[in-house]
Design an enzyme around this catalytic site. Structure first.
Site, PDB file in Angstrom:
ATOM      1  N   SER A 301       6.988   2.007  12.545  1.00  0.00           N
ATOM      2  CA  SER A 301       7.636   1.640  13.791  1.00  0.00           C
ATOM      3  C   SER A 301       7.596   0.142  14.081  1.00  0.00           C
ATOM      4  O   SER A 301       8.277  -0.630  13.427  1.00  0.00           O
ATOM      5  CB  SER A 301       6.995   2.452  14.922  1.00  0.00           C
ATOM      6  OG  SER A 301       7.811   2.462  16.048  1.00  0.00           O
ATOM      7  N   ASP A 312      13.923  -9.890   5.987  1.00  0.00           N
ATOM      8  CA  ASP A 312      15.364 -10.169   5.990  1.00  0.00           C
ATOM      9  C   ASP A 312      15.659 -11.652   6.156  1.00  0.00           C
ATOM     10  O   ASP A 312      16.626 -12.171   5.590  1.00  0.00           O
ATOM     11  CB  ASP A 312      16.045  -9.389   7.122  1.00  0.00           C
ATOM     12  CG  ASP A 312      16.363  -7.954   6.734  1.00  0.00           C
ATOM     13  OD1 ASP A 312      15.945  -7.529   5.641  1.00  0.00           O
ATOM     14  OD2 ASP A 312      17.018  -7.248   7.531  1.00  0.00           O
ATOM     15  N   LYS A 326       9.590   5.105  10.298  1.00  0.00           N
ATOM     16  CA  LYS A 326       9.923   5.555  11.651  1.00  0.00           C
ATOM     17  C   LYS A 326      10.868   4.539  12.283  1.00  0.00           C
ATOM     18  O   LYS A 326      10.441   3.515  12.793  1.00  0.00           O
ATOM     19  CB  LYS A 326       8.679   5.726  12.514  1.00  0.00           C
ATOM     20  CG  LYS A 326       9.026   6.270  13.902  1.00  0.00           C
ATOM     21  CD  LYS A 326       7.812   6.373  14.787  1.00  0.00           C
ATOM     22  CE  LYS A 326       8.244   6.850  16.181  1.00  0.00           C
ATOM     23  NZ  LYS A 326       9.141   5.889  16.840  1.00  0.00           N
TER      24      LYS A 326
END
Length: 444
Positions: A301, A312, A326
């Site tokens: 999460s 990224d 999650k």
């Protein structure tokens, strides 16, 4: 009408909330909508009929409030593993946990096949010290079966006065005999950030994302830079292993601590106009120093938001094993004196527009730990979100397990050792440092 709600990014029974306002959608009326509403009212009448029959004919006088609570729980738990009803007591408990202090054993849990499944033990708690592992299934409490209890009821039994003991009977994958552990309850004080110097490298361990996390991270980085010296400091290891998540705003703040610009995460509900994007502000607390993020099968999460954003943007190299997966957002909706509901309302996406729901973050450098003899049969793996019954479907789901073991002695920690070797220049890898540091990712 504006209602106050809270975004919660975490597994069951942990965390708290950042407050956000959600606008109710206007009601659209049509022939189809009227027909659907009529059918819904017929179903509600069916529920009322069953409820009255139970009240009048059940062999013992039932508790009306308990019947209603069980019905609500059944409705919500049928949606996905993370939607649930919070009674007034459990709602208060959740708010206390969010502040970073609560009573109990120190384990993050969910429910699977009628048993309590351990997401992860919290560092330095009674459960952690007793040897509870991610993926363990708790079958009995003090010799009494858990089967038939709700998750809330099971958690209530695990809580109790400090310095009192409870015996957990555990079913562990690939271990033939049940494992029995006696654990003494204690006050669980969550210091969500721990830090230390590893030579000329700063080590930052984030155990969960509660209200103190960003401040703890900043204090740790300042203290490390002071002790090592900014000119000698070679970089940071950000350890998110077995971190089950927590508050969305804290995950954003921790990501922002290392980013100068660009999107950190977006959340997308079922309607296009519900999309929200969260962007970094100028300022890098690490002053451009290299960063390596450690993750494993217990990183879920909010941990995945941080790892995904830094990966990224090529701001950090991610090392370890694939994360939990999650990728859903839970909104806490208060119900006044009647508690609250935790409802899955959106999926979250990394800056490049990728959902990790039931798939997880894939590390740039995969490193497995050497397991002690007693754990080799099980592999100390968790199947992650994809292994939870009723989970939201994700694109490119990953059904295989991911290792979630961290050796208690740092000398045996292969993942940490490689991270330190890379930062110290003892070893080299094409994924470190990442190419294109801090170039903004373009959302899909």
């Amino acid at each position: 009408m504006i209602r106050k709600a809270s975004l919660l990014l975490v597994g069951a029974l942990i965390g708290g909330a950042t407050i956000t306002a959600l606008s109710q959608m206007p009601l659209r009326v049509s022939g189809v909508a009227n027909a659907a509403a009529s059918d819904t009212y017929r179903q509600l009448n069916l529920f009322g009929d069953v409820f009255e029959r139970v009240r009048s004919d059940y062999v013992e006088v039932p508790d009306d409030a308990a019947l209603i609570e069980s019905a609500i729980n059944g409705m919500l738990s049928s949606l996905d593993p993370h939607s649930s009803y919070l009674s007034p007591k459990h709602f208060r408990d959740m708010q206390v946990q969010t502040r970073g202090e609560f009573g109990g054993l120190g384990i993050e849990v969910t429910m699977e096949d009628g048993l309590v499944k351990v997401v992860t033990p919290i560092d330095d708690t009674p459960a952690y010290k007793a040897g509870v592992l991610p993926g363990d299934l708790i079958t009995h409490l003090d010799g009494e079966q858990i089967q038939g209890l709700t998750l809330s009821e099971a958690v209530d039994k695990m809580r109790g006065p400090i310095n009192t003991g409870i015996e957990l009977t555990i079913r562990r994958e690939n271990v033939a005999e049940p494992v029995k552990l006696t654990i003494t309850r204690d006050i669980i004080r969550i210091k969500s950030v721990r830090f230390r110097e590893e030579g000329d490298v700063g080590y930052l361990r984030v155990t969960q994302f509660n209200e103190q996390t960003y401040d703890g991270l900043k204090d740790g980085m300042d203290e490390i830079a002071k002790k090592i010296g900014s000119d000698k400091l070679k970089g940071f290891v950000l350890d998110l292993r077995n971190n089950p998540g927590g508050l969305l705003d804290q995950a954003i703040a921790v990501s922002d601590a290392f980013l100068q610009r660009g999107e950190i995460v977006s959340t997308r509900g079922r309607n296009a106009d519900e999309t929200q994007r969260y962007n970094a502000r100028s300022g890098d607390l690490a002053n451009g120093k290299p960063v390596i993020v450690l993750i494993n099968g217990g990183s879920a999460s909010a941990s995945e938001i941080v790892a995904g954003a830094l990966q990224d943007h090529r701001r950090a190299t991610v090392l370890g094993t694939r994360s939990f997966g999650k990728g859903s957002v839970q909104t806490i909706v208060p119900l006044g004196a009647n508690g609250a509901i935790r409802l899955t309302t959106a999926r979250y996406y990394t800056p490049s527009g990728v959902s990790i729901q039931a798939k997880g973050i894939t590390p740039d450098i995969e490193v497995l730990q050497e397991l002690p003899e007693e754990l080799r049969a099980s592999g100390a793996e968790t199947k992650g979100e994809a292994g939870l019954r009723g989970h939201l479907q994700g694109e490119g789901e990953e059904q295989s397990g991911s290792q979630a073991y961290v050796p208690p002695d740092p000398k045996d920690d292969a993942q940490l050792k490689l991270a330190l070797d890379l930062l110290n220049g003892v070893q080299a890898n094409s994924a470190f440092p990442p190419v294109g540091d801090q170039k903004a990712a373009v959302p899909n």
